[in-house]
Design a protein around this motif. Structure first.
Motif, PDB file in Angstrom:
ATOM      1  N   GLY A 155       0.821  -1.210   0.000  1.00  0.00           N
ATOM      2  CA  GLY A 155       0.000   0.000   0.000  1.00  0.00           C
ATOM      3  C   GLY A 155       0.849   1.252   0.000  1.00  0.00           C
ATOM      4  N   ALA A 156       1.926   1.246   0.795  1.00  0.00           N
ATOM      5  CA  ALA A 156       2.822   2.405   0.855  1.00  0.00           C
ATOM      6  C   ALA A 156       3.522   2.631  -0.476  1.00  0.00           C
ATOM      7  N   THR A 157       3.925   1.542  -1.121  1.00  0.00           N
ATOM      8  CA  THR A 157       4.618   1.654  -2.415  1.00  0.00           C
ATOM      9  C   THR A 157       3.689   2.220  -3.489  1.00  0.00           C
ATOM     10  N   ALA A 158       2.438   1.785  -3.484  1.00  0.00           N
ATOM     11  CA  ALA A 158       1.467   2.308  -4.456  1.00  0.00           C
ATOM     12  C   ALA A 158       1.266   3.809  -4.264  1.00  0.00           C
ATOM     13  N   LEU A 159       1.150   4.239  -3.019  1.00  0.00           N
ATOM     14  CA  LEU A 159       0.965   5.664  -2.746  1.00  0.00           C
ATOM     15  C   LEU A 159       2.239   6.455  -3.038  1.00  0.00           C
ATOM     16  N   ALA A 160       3.394   5.838  -2.815  1.00  0.00           N
ATOM     17  CA  ALA A 160       4.656   6.524  -3.084  1.00  0.00           C
ATOM     18  C   ALA A 160       4.769   6.935  -4.547  1.00  0.00           C
ATOM     19  N   LYS A 161       4.264   6.090  -5.432  1.00  0.00           N
ATOM     20  CA  LYS A 161       4.295   6.431  -6.860  1.00  0.00           C
ATOM     21  C   LYS A 161       3.460   7.677  -7.147  1.00  0.00           C
TER      22      LYS A 161
ATOM     23  N   GLN B 101       1.956   3.994  12.197  1.00  0.00           N
ATOM     24  CA  GLN B 101       1.262   2.731  12.501  1.00  0.00           C
ATOM     25  C   GLN B 101       0.636   2.098  11.262  1.00  0.00           C
ATOM     26  N   ASN B 102       1.476   1.786  10.281  1.00  0.00           N
ATOM     27  CA  ASN B 102       0.976   1.178   9.059  1.00  0.00           C
ATOM     28  C   ASN B 102       1.660  -0.133   8.706  1.00  0.00           C
ATOM     29  N   GLY B 103       2.517  -0.645   9.587  1.00  0.00           N
ATOM     30  CA  GLY B 103       3.173  -1.923   9.305  1.00  0.00           C
ATOM     31  C   GLY B 103       4.083  -1.870   8.099  1.00  0.00           C
ATOM     32  N   ILE B 104       4.714  -0.716   7.859  1.00  0.00           N
ATOM     33  CA  ILE B 104       5.590  -0.546   6.695  1.00  0.00           C
ATOM     34  C   ILE B 104       7.012  -0.935   7.082  1.00  0.00           C
ATOM     35  N   TYR B 105       7.639  -1.772   6.267  1.00  0.00           N
ATOM     36  CA  TYR B 105       9.027  -2.180   6.481  1.00  0.00           C
ATOM     37  C   TYR B 105       9.940  -1.407   5.527  1.00  0.00           C
ATOM     38  N   HIS B 106      11.210  -1.776   5.524  1.00  0.00           N
ATOM     39  CA  HIS B 106      12.189  -0.961   4.798  1.00  0.00           C
ATOM     40  C   HIS B 106      11.902  -0.874   3.297  1.00  0.00           C
ATOM     41  N   LYS B 107      11.261  -1.882   2.720  1.00  0.00           N
ATOM     42  CA  LYS B 107      10.949  -1.807   1.288  1.00  0.00           C
ATOM     43  C   LYS B 107       9.976  -0.676   0.996  1.00  0.00           C
ATOM     44  N   GLY B 108       8.933  -0.587   1.809  1.00  0.00           N
ATOM     45  CA  GLY B 108       7.984   0.510   1.647  1.00  0.00           C
ATOM     46  C   GLY B 108       8.598   1.849   1.989  1.00  0.00           C
ATOM     47  N   ILE B 109       9.449   1.871   3.020  1.00  0.00           N
ATOM     48  CA  ILE B 109      10.124   3.112   3.407  1.00  0.00           C
ATOM     49  C   ILE B 109      11.030   3.590   2.279  1.00  0.00           C
ATOM     50  N   SER B 110      11.702   2.662   1.626  1.00  0.00           N
ATOM     51  CA  SER B 110      12.587   3.027   0.506  1.00  0.00           C
ATOM     52  C   SER B 110      11.795   3.635  -0.643  1.00  0.00           C
ATOM     53  N   ALA B 111      10.631   3.055  -0.933  1.00  0.00           N
ATOM     54  CA  ALA B 111       9.777   3.604  -1.992  1.00  0.00           C
ATOM     55  C   ALA B 111       9.305   5.011  -1.627  1.00  0.00           C
ATOM     56  N   LEU B 112       8.911   5.199  -0.384  1.00  0.00           N
ATOM     57  CA  LEU B 112       8.489   6.534   0.062  1.00  0.00           C
ATOM     58  C   LEU B 112       9.653   7.522  -0.008  1.00  0.00           C
ATOM     59  N   SER B 113      10.848   7.061   0.347  1.00  0.00           N
ATOM     60  CA  SER B 113      12.018   7.947   0.323  1.00  0.00           C
ATOM     61  C   SER B 113      12.323   8.435  -1.088  1.00  0.00           C
ATOM     62  N   ASP B 114      12.138   7.560  -2.067  1.00  0.00           N
ATOM     63  CA  ASP B 114      12.302   7.989  -3.467  1.00  0.00           C
ATOM     64  C   ASP B 114      11.301   9.078  -3.818  1.00  0.00           C
ATOM     65  N   ALA B 115      10.092   8.966  -3.260  1.00  0.00           N
ATOM     66  CA  ALA B 115       9.069   9.985  -3.501  1.00  0.00           C
ATOM     67  C   ALA B 115       9.427  11.295  -2.801  1.00  0.00           C
ATOM     68  N   PHE B 116      10.051  11.214  -1.613  1.00  0.00           N
ATOM     69  CA  PHE B 116      10.430  12.436  -0.894  1.00  0.00           C
ATOM     70  C   PHE B 116      11.359  13.308  -1.742  1.00  0.00           C
TER      71      PHE B 116
ATOM     72  N   ILE C  25      11.282   1.081  10.244  1.00  0.00           N
ATOM     73  CA  ILE C  25      12.216   1.705   9.301  1.00  0.00           C
ATOM     74  C   ILE C  25      13.523   0.921   9.259  1.00  0.00           C
ATOM     75  N   GLY C  26      14.076   0.613  10.438  1.00  0.00           N
ATOM     76  CA  GLY C  26      15.306  -0.157  10.493  1.00  0.00           C
ATOM     77  C   GLY C  26      16.481   0.547   9.838  1.00  0.00           C
ATOM     78  N   ALA C  27      17.610  -0.148   9.793  1.00  0.00           N
ATOM     79  CA  ALA C  27      18.826   0.431   9.229  1.00  0.00           C
ATOM     80  C   ALA C  27      18.696   0.669   7.724  1.00  0.00           C
ATOM     81  N   LYS C  28      18.059  -0.278   7.022  1.00  0.00           N
ATOM     82  CA  LYS C  28      17.931  -0.130   5.566  1.00  0.00           C
ATOM     83  C   LYS C  28      17.012   1.028   5.206  1.00  0.00           C
ATOM     84  N   GLY C  29      15.904   1.142   5.906  1.00  0.00           N
ATOM     85  CA  GLY C  29      14.998   2.253   5.651  1.00  0.00           C
ATOM     86  C   GLY C  29      15.633   3.582   6.005  1.00  0.00           C
ATOM     87  N   ALA C  30      16.406   3.612   7.104  1.00  0.00           N
ATOM     88  CA  ALA C  30      17.079   4.846   7.514  1.00  0.00           C
ATOM     89  C   ALA C  30      18.086   5.286   6.458  1.00  0.00           C
ATOM     90  N   ALA C  31      18.768   4.319   5.863  1.00  0.00           N
ATOM     91  CA  ALA C  31      19.725   4.652   4.799  1.00  0.00           C
ATOM     92  C   ALA C  31      19.002   5.278   3.603  1.00  0.00           C
TER      93      ALA C  31
END
Length: 557
Positions: free
Chosen positions: A187-193, A208-223, A239-245
């Motif tokens: 869901g996060a990746t779809a919205l990130a686009k 509180q959306n259960g988003i892991y680093h894959k979704g965070i990475s997609a959102l970061s590209d949108a940022f 977010i974790g280390a991968k999402g933080a990166a």
């Protein structure tokens, strides 16, 4: 969290000398089933010659009432602000889409151009988005600047449908709010686009959306494509280390960013250090940074402090802050705006790592402990099925959670946490130890029930699993009752070393929600109610209020 001044938005979209006017029925608790029920609202709308806003928050609308109100809206093209939050309490999910569709049709017929649409706290799920789609795709939302969809139960499907509706024609949203929706990565990746194409976001809030680093990475590209972003809230995701990166990689483009809330995001030291380096290297001038309860080690905390702007509000509660000398350095650099603990003048709740090295070694394992396959296992039914899981990567994460139950550690187990915990505990052979372990685990999760939607969901899955496993043990009924009574503080424990690690109020609220389910043993139900009723008068006030606010826990029900 900062938000737009609605009066400023309205002024910008209207004449400078125009008085803001509208109709506000918020908090009336009206139950509107028929067009006759809706008549007071209709009369108020008809009597308002310049209806710039309509607020129906805190009432409940049926289809017929919504259709009648929609007819009145057809005569008001000047409408700019629609506050429709908490508007379908007690309604069937099948009622909500046609009601939403009717309200949308009324605004479409009027030719209105909304600047704000708030539909928060309406549990309409994916089916509700179907009722919204026509409105979101119409010219009514062509000038929409603020969309609030907090706590709607959208799920992955709803997130995808929402993204599809928003992507159908260009939108220029400045504020997007969608917390507590279980959007997860897809869901996060779809919205990130959509956000990437939009490019106009100034405030994004998706806690509180259960988003892991894959979704965070997609959102970061949108940022990166939204350089005007000022406020970012991803609290209580993983977010974790991968999402933080990934976020750190986007920061050089975000020169206007003033506020970040990454609390309870399992950053750990590696993720925190990645952010600290990005803040320092790119001279990011944050005014507020919340990194509380992220299991960050002492060295990484000091790197964050060094990178922060003097006087910035830096929230570090629930991490490893070190001794008095470290805290003094933090105070000198950050001033009194720094938040170093959850309680006034106390650092007793801080997270303490055994060592910085151990902390960093476990980060990647914790972050990925819930595999993509495991995230979609459903154990929510009242009946219990035997589950076979490969939990080799999750063993340490389960142990860490049971030692210190926090929201971040619970999320590290993934949405299939109940099944992962169940698999972890089944290796216990001694019946007494097994019952103790299942009760402890259930209470560790349900202790977070009050302040965490994810914990509530996992609790509802873990209770039937616990009762099933315990029921397989010979003559276990009395032992289970005894163990639960001790865990709830209703009888004294002879084992002084075995002290509860959970919040009792959350456990009682969770118990109230499950005690009448068909899988719950009647004898156990009666025993718990007897002791709760007997002890109620002498219980601490917060626990007593938690019990009395429910109708299922004491014998007077």
């Amino acid at each position: 969290m900062a938000s737009f001044d609605l009066n400023s938005i309205n002024t910008a979209l209207s004449d400078t000398n125009r008085t803001v006017s509208g109709v506000d029925f918020s908090g009336k608790s009206l139950k509107l089933d028929t067009d006759k029920d809706a008549q007071p609202i209709i009369e108020a709308i008809n009597a308002c010659p310049d209806l710039q806003y309509l607020t129906l928050t805190g009432n409940t609308l049926g289809v017929a009432a919504a259709q009648a109100i929609a007819k009145a809206l057809e005569h008001h093209p000047e409408l700019k602000v629609a506050r429709f939050s908490d508007m379908f309490t007690g309604r069937m999910k099948t009622e909500i889409p046609p009601a939403l569709s009717a309200l949308g049709d009324g605004m479409i017929a009027a030719g209105a151009r909304l600047s704000l649409l708030d539909l928060s706290d309406n549990a309409f799920g994916p089916i509700g988005v179907e009722g919204l789609a026509k409105l979101l795709q119409s010219d009514v939302c062509s000038q929409l600047q603020e969309l609030r969809l907090n706590n709607n139960g959208l799920g992955i499907s709803g997130g995808r449908l929402l993204a599809q509706a928003l992507a159908s024609s260009p939108r220029q949203l400045k504020v997007f709010i969608a917390g507590r929706n279980r959007l997860e990565n897809d869901g996060a990746t779809a919205l990130a686009k959509v956000f990437q194409e939009m490019g106009t976001l100034e405030e994004l809030s998706m806690p509180q959306n259960g988003i892991y680093h894959k979704g965070i990475s997609a959102l970061s590209d949108a940022f990166k494509q939204n350089p005007g972003l000022r406020s970012l809230n991803l609290n209580d995701n993983t977010i974790g280390a991968k999402g933080a990166a990934a976020v750190a990689d986007a920061l050089p483009r975000l020169k206007n960013l003033k506020s970040i809330n990454f609390g309870d995001c399992l950053l750990k030291s590696k993720g925190a250090k990645a952010l600290a380096k990005a803040f320092k290297d790119n001279a990011v001038c944050l005014e507020s940074l919340d990194l509380s309860h992220n299991e960050i080690g002492r060295d990484a905390v000091m790197e964050l402090v060094a990178a922060a702007r003097a006087g910035a509000r830096l929230v570090l509660a629930g991490n490893s802050l070190g001794g008095t000398a470290n805290k003094q350095i933090m105070r000198e650099k950050l001033g009194e705006s720094a938040v170093l603990s959850d309680g006034e003048g106390s650092d007793g709740d801080e997270y303490v790592t055994d060592s910085e090295e151990e902390d960093e070694e476990s980060e990647e394992e914790s972050e990925d402990s819930a595999t993509e396959d495991a995230q979609h296992i459903d154990t929510s039914a009242d009946f219990v099925q035997d589950l076979t899981l490969d939990t080799s990567n999750a063993e340490r994460s389960v142990e860490l959670f049971l030692q210190q139950p926090t929201r971040a550690r619970l999320r590290a187990l993934g949405p299939a946490a109940a099944a992962v915990i169940d698999a972890h505990l089944q290796s216990i052979k001694d019946p007494t130890d097994l019952i103790q372990a299942y009760v402890d685990a259930t209470f560790c999760v349900s202790g977070l029930y009050d302040d965490d939607n994810t914990a509530a969901e996992i609790t509802h899955k873990l209770y039937p699993l616990m009762l099933s496993r315990v029921g397989q043990q010979h003559a276990a009924g009395w032992l289970l009752a005894d163990t639960m009574l001790r865990g709830l503080g209703l009888i004294k424990s002879e084992n002084k070393e075995h002290r509860p690690r959970w919040a009792a109020t959350g456990c009682y609220r969770a118990l109230a929600a499950v005690i009448e389910r068909r899988y719950f043993p009647p004898a156990l139900r009666d025993t718990l109610r007897f002791f709760i009723s007997a002890k109620l008068a002498t219980m601490p006030e917060d626990i007593k209020l938690a019990i009395l606010s429910q109708n299922t826990l004491h014998r007077n029900t």
